[in-house]
Write a protein that holds these residues in place. Structure first.
Motif, PDB file in Angstrom:
ATOM      1  N   ASP A 128       8.976  33.843  43.835  1.00 57.41           N
ATOM      2  CA  ASP A 128       9.183  35.135  43.204  1.00 57.41           C
ATOM      3  C   ASP A 128       8.568  36.206  44.123  1.00 57.41           C
ATOM      4  N   TRP A 129       9.321  37.282  44.363  1.00 54.99           N
ATOM      5  CA  TRP A 129       8.864  38.280  45.315  1.00 54.99           C
ATOM      6  C   TRP A 129       7.600  38.992  44.836  1.00 54.99           C
ATOM      7  N   ALA A 130       7.482  39.278  43.551  1.00 59.95           N
ATOM      8  CA  ALA A 130       6.278  39.933  43.033  1.00 59.95           C
ATOM      9  C   ALA A 130       5.059  39.043  43.235  1.00 59.95           C
ATOM     10  N   ASP A 131       5.219  37.730  42.952  1.00 56.93           N
ATOM     11  CA  ASP A 131       4.104  36.795  43.157  1.00 56.93           C
ATOM     12  C   ASP A 131       3.741  36.679  44.635  1.00 56.93           C
ATOM     13  N   THR A 132       4.738  36.817  45.511  1.00 62.61           N
ATOM     14  CA  THR A 132       4.475  36.717  46.957  1.00 62.61           C
ATOM     15  C   THR A 132       3.713  37.932  47.460  1.00 62.61           C
ATOM     16  N   PHE A 133       4.074  39.123  46.952  1.00 59.80           N
ATOM     17  CA  PHE A 133       3.401  40.338  47.415  1.00 59.80           C
ATOM     18  C   PHE A 133       1.976  40.487  46.877  1.00 59.80           C
ATOM     19  N   THR A 134       1.679  39.888  45.740  1.00 59.34           N
ATOM     20  CA  THR A 134       0.380  40.105  45.090  1.00 59.34           C
ATOM     21  C   THR A 134      -0.815  39.778  45.986  1.00 59.34           C
ATOM     22  N   PRO A 135      -0.920  38.596  46.595  1.00 60.97           N
ATOM     23  CA  PRO A 135      -2.102  38.327  47.440  1.00 60.97           C
ATOM     24  C   PRO A 135      -2.125  39.176  48.726  1.00 60.97           C
ATOM     25  N   ILE A 136      -0.937  39.622  49.164  1.00 61.61           N
ATOM     26  CA  ILE A 136      -0.883  40.436  50.385  1.00 61.61           C
ATOM     27  C   ILE A 136      -1.534  41.793  50.158  1.00 61.61           C
ATOM     28  N   PHE A 137      -1.274  42.413  49.011  1.00 59.79           N
ATOM     29  CA  PHE A 137      -1.772  43.764  48.728  1.00 59.79           C
ATOM     30  C   PHE A 137      -2.999  43.767  47.824  1.00 59.79           C
ATOM     31  N   ARG A 138      -3.601  42.597  47.619  1.00 58.06           N
ATOM     32  CA  ARG A 138      -4.737  42.510  46.707  1.00 58.06           C
ATOM     33  C   ARG A 138      -5.911  43.378  47.189  1.00 58.06           C
ATOM     34  N   THR A 139      -6.175  43.404  48.500  1.00 58.75           N
ATOM     35  CA  THR A 139      -7.307  44.169  49.040  1.00 58.75           C
ATOM     36  C   THR A 139      -6.899  45.543  49.562  1.00 58.75           C
ATOM     37  N   SER A 140      -5.638  45.889  49.380  1.00 59.65           N
ATOM     38  CA  SER A 140      -5.160  47.179  49.863  1.00 59.65           C
ATOM     39  C   SER A 140      -5.440  48.270  48.835  1.00 59.65           C
ATOM     40  N   PRO A 141      -5.661  49.510  49.265  1.00 63.18           N
ATOM     41  CA  PRO A 141      -5.774  50.605  48.294  1.00 63.18           C
ATOM     42  C   PRO A 141      -4.497  50.707  47.470  1.00 63.18           C
ATOM     43  N   PRO A 142      -4.607  51.119  46.211  1.00 65.28           N
ATOM     44  CA  PRO A 142      -3.422  51.164  45.347  1.00 65.28           C
ATOM     45  C   PRO A 142      -2.459  52.263  45.765  1.00 65.28           C
ATOM     46  N   GLY A 143      -1.167  52.026  45.465  1.00 63.52           N
ATOM     47  CA  GLY A 143      -0.191  53.086  45.689  1.00 63.52           C
ATOM     48  C   GLY A 143       0.747  52.846  46.838  1.00 63.52           C
ATOM     49  N   VAL A 144       1.425  51.675  46.910  1.00 70.88           N
ATOM     50  CA  VAL A 144       2.397  51.391  47.961  1.00 70.88           C
ATOM     51  C   VAL A 144       3.708  50.981  47.304  1.00 70.88           C
ATOM     52  N   ASP A 145       4.778  51.676  47.663  1.00 72.16           N
ATOM     53  CA  ASP A 145       6.121  51.283  47.230  1.00 72.16           C
ATOM     54  C   ASP A 145       6.696  50.316  48.250  1.00 72.16           C
ATOM     55  N   ILE A 146       7.244  49.165  47.765  1.00 71.81           N
ATOM     56  CA  ILE A 146       7.799  48.129  48.639  1.00 71.81           C
ATOM     57  C   ILE A 146       9.277  47.985  48.302  1.00 71.81           C
ATOM     58  N   VAL A 147      10.139  48.336  49.268  1.00 72.59           N
ATOM     59  CA  VAL A 147      11.590  48.269  49.078  1.00 72.59           C
ATOM     60  C   VAL A 147      12.117  47.058  49.830  1.00 72.59           C
ATOM     61  N   VAL A 148      12.759  46.111  49.086  1.00 65.18           N
ATOM     62  CA  VAL A 148      13.294  44.893  49.686  1.00 65.18           C
ATOM     63  C   VAL A 148      14.813  44.936  49.552  1.00 65.18           C
ATOM     64  N   LYS A 149      15.498  44.778  50.695  1.00 69.26           N
ATOM     65  CA  LYS A 149      16.957  44.873  50.692  1.00 69.26           C
ATOM     66  C   LYS A 149      17.545  43.609  51.293  1.00 69.26           C
ATOM     67  N   ASN A 150      18.567  43.039  50.571  1.00 63.17           N
ATOM     68  CA  ASN A 150      19.315  41.886  51.071  1.00 63.17           C
ATOM     69  C   ASN A 150      20.777  42.089  50.714  1.00 63.17           C
ATOM     70  N   ASN A 151      21.614  42.197  51.772  1.00 62.73           N
ATOM     71  CA  ASN A 151      23.033  42.501  51.549  1.00 62.73           C
ATOM     72  C   ASN A 151      23.174  43.780  50.726  1.00 62.73           C
ATOM     73  N   ASP A 152      23.847  43.694  49.587  1.00 68.38           N
ATOM     74  CA  ASP A 152      24.086  44.891  48.786  1.00 68.38           C
ATOM     75  C   ASP A 152      23.058  45.067  47.679  1.00 68.38           C
ATOM     76  N   VAL A 153      22.071  44.226  47.630  1.00 67.75           N
ATOM     77  CA  VAL A 153      21.077  44.284  46.560  1.00 67.75           C
ATOM     78  C   VAL A 153      19.779  44.855  47.121  1.00 67.75           C
ATOM     79  N   THR A 154      19.246  45.883  46.431  1.00 62.44           N
ATOM     80  CA  THR A 154      17.979  46.499  46.840  1.00 62.44           C
ATOM     81  C   THR A 154      17.049  46.506  45.637  1.00 62.44           C
ATOM     82  N   LEU A 155      15.801  46.077  45.844  1.00 61.91           N
ATOM     83  CA  LEU A 155      14.791  46.059  44.790  1.00 61.91           C
ATOM     84  C   LEU A 155      13.576  46.855  45.271  1.00 61.91           C
ATOM     85  N   THR A 156      12.904  47.502  44.327  1.00 63.61           N
ATOM     86  CA  THR A 156      11.690  48.242  44.645  1.00 63.61           C
ATOM     87  C   THR A 156      10.538  47.681  43.835  1.00 63.61           C
TER      88      THR A 156
END
Length: 510
Positions: A128-156
């Protein structure tokens, strides 16, 4: 009960016995049923025997692995042919808020007996992409938008505080205020860098809360402080330049005043001294004329006493003339000192009878030497008679130089020797002829005097003045010709002298 199946219209399960993809275009007809899965959080048990190749979510990745396996051997295929699926949305067919999970799966090929031509199946792992991003941004300051695009599907997704990474929604929903700060990375691109069905582009944008976390007024304070510092430095340099110019102008004014004073005093004192000198010369001539008459044919013995008196007067007048010449020379020294200091002293070269110059300069010091009981001697090796009388008749050698300056140099040297020689001492002056001559004399002469070198040369002349004074140390010798330099002036000169004699002498001698 229908065996291997695929999803038809309305996501209704249909038996699949051909492996032909109907929901997308595929170059392969394949049946790839799910035979086993190890978790049921995202995949229900009813998914067993579902033909993964029948949907575009998995089908594009399976086709890419098949194509890659045909171009690689087993050793390289194990690393090169792994691929990733498109976004897999669960529940199947859900949209908007009805979507519970959005996952992707990394798929690895399985070969028979390590032979890529015998592709048996696939093994995959979903995430799951949300579960994958969680440990990456755990120590980062809050407030980052992450846009993931694959073919015609885009998720934020949005990375908030701590473990709070959640999906904002479908589409590009990032904060547009900080587009210039974006960072982008592409995953699973082709070997030539182009994109394919499995390529994911992840772009991160900071939000206001993220920028506020790193915002500080320190650069503003630093800029203000730097500006003030630069202004202070500029003002300091300006003031320094102003006062240096002022001090330089004051020094130049003092020097100019001193030069004017020297020139004025020299002129005003030399004029009466010249008159005295001329009067003494006239008196001397008259005395000589009187002596000639006394010793003439009309002279008699009764005039012997008067003759002796006239001789004494003649000697006295000669001494006065010598002293007046010395006084004029002192004044000339003042002018020459000024010229030496300014670098404008000019020499007038000619052929000079050197022995006559040295002897004449030395004779002027006989009376001062006699008063101190100092034996003053003069000698030479020029094949002419030694001594201080005027009886020499041999032709003496000449040198190229400035006769007036040479005489002044000799007077300064002899005068200096007499000053530092105690009573009943001795001063020896030698004039010696040397073979060989000075090297490159044309480099010393001005162009208008080079013609003087046309005469045949017989060597050079060295003049030395030796006294029986206390002597000098090596350090004193190194400083002896410095302006105003005196050593033990009170003890050796009774406080007299200015320390300019040898300085002027060196300036004349070059």
């Amino acid at each position: 009960k229908i065996g291997v199946f695929r999803l038809g219209l309305g996501n209704v399960p249909q038996r699949d016995s051909t492996g032909v993809a109907v929901s997308y275009t595929s170059p392969n007809a394949m049946i790839v049923p799910i035979a086993q899965f190890l978790f049921t959080s995202h995949v229900p048990p009813t998914s067993l025997l579902f033909n993964m190749h029948s949907t575009a979510d998995f089908g594009h990745a399976i086709d890419a692995i098949v194509d890659c396996s045909a171009r690689h051997n087993y050793t390289s295929a194990a690393a090169a042919c792994a691929n990733i699926t498109n976004f897999v949305i669960r529940p199947v067919g859900a949209t908007g808020d009805a979507v519970k999970y959005i996952t992707s799966a990394v798929m690895q090929p399985i070969y028979h007996n390590q032979n890529t031509s015998q592709l048996l199946g696939f093994m995959g792992g979903g995430f799951d992409w949300a579960d994958t991003f969680t440990p990456i941004f755990r120590t980062s300051p809050p407030g980052v938008d992450i846009v993931v695009k694959n073919n015609d599907v885009t998720l934020t997704y949005y990375a908030g505080d701590g473990d709070n990474v959640h999906r904002k929604g479908f589409g590009d929903l990032h904060d547009r205020d900080h587009n210039s700060q974006l960072r982008t990375i592409s995953l699973f691109v082709n070997e030539d860098g182009t994109e394919n069905y499995s390529t994911y582009t992840i772009t991160m944008y900071p939000t206001d809360s993220f920028m506020e976390y790193y915002s500080t007024n320190v650069p503003v304070y630093a800029a203000v402080a730097s500006s003030i510092l630069l202004a202070l430095c500029a003002a300091t340099f300006f003031l320094y330049d102003y006062y240096m110019r002022k001090a330089t102008a004051a020094n130049e004014a003092v020097l100019e005043t001193k030069r004017r004073f020297v020139r004025f005093i020299s002129h005003e004192i030399r004029t009466p001294l010249n008159a005295v000198h001329l009067g003494l010369e006239a008196l001397t001539a008259e005395l000589a004329h009187a002596l000639e008459k006394l010793f003439g044919p009309n002279g008699n013995d009764s005039n012997v006493m008067f003759t002796d008196l006239l001789k004494n007067w003649l000697e006295l007048s000669a001494e006065l003339i010598s002293n007046s010449e010395s006084a004029v020379d002192v004044l000339n020294d003042l002018l020459n000192y000024d010229k030496i200091e300014m670098g404008t002293l000019r020499l007038e070269f000619s052929t000079v009878p050197i022995w006559e110059v040295v002897k004449t300069a030395t004779i002027g010091f006989l009376t001062p030497a006699k008063h101190k009981g100092i034996h003053l001697s003069l000698s030479n090796n020029l094949e002419i008679e030694d001594g201080l009388d005027d009886t020499s008749t041999n032709q003496e050698p000449v040198v190229i130089g400035d006769d007036a300056r040479l005489a002044q140099v000799m007077r300064n040297l002899v005068s200096n020797a007499l000053k530092f020689t105690p009573e009943h001492g001795h001063v020896v002056i030698k004039v010696e002829k040397l073979t060989g001559g000075l090297p490159n004399p044309s480099l010393v002469l001005a162009p208008e005097y080079v013609h003087l070198l046309d005469q045949p040369r017989a060597g050079s002349v060295r003049i030395s003045v030796t006294d029986s004074g206390v002597g000098l140390t090596a350090d004193q010798l190194a400083q002896i010709c410095t302006e105003g330099m005196q050593f033990n002036a009170n003890e050796l000169q009774a406080g007299k002298g200015s320390g300019l004699g040898l300085f002027i002498t060196k300036g004349r001698a070059g």
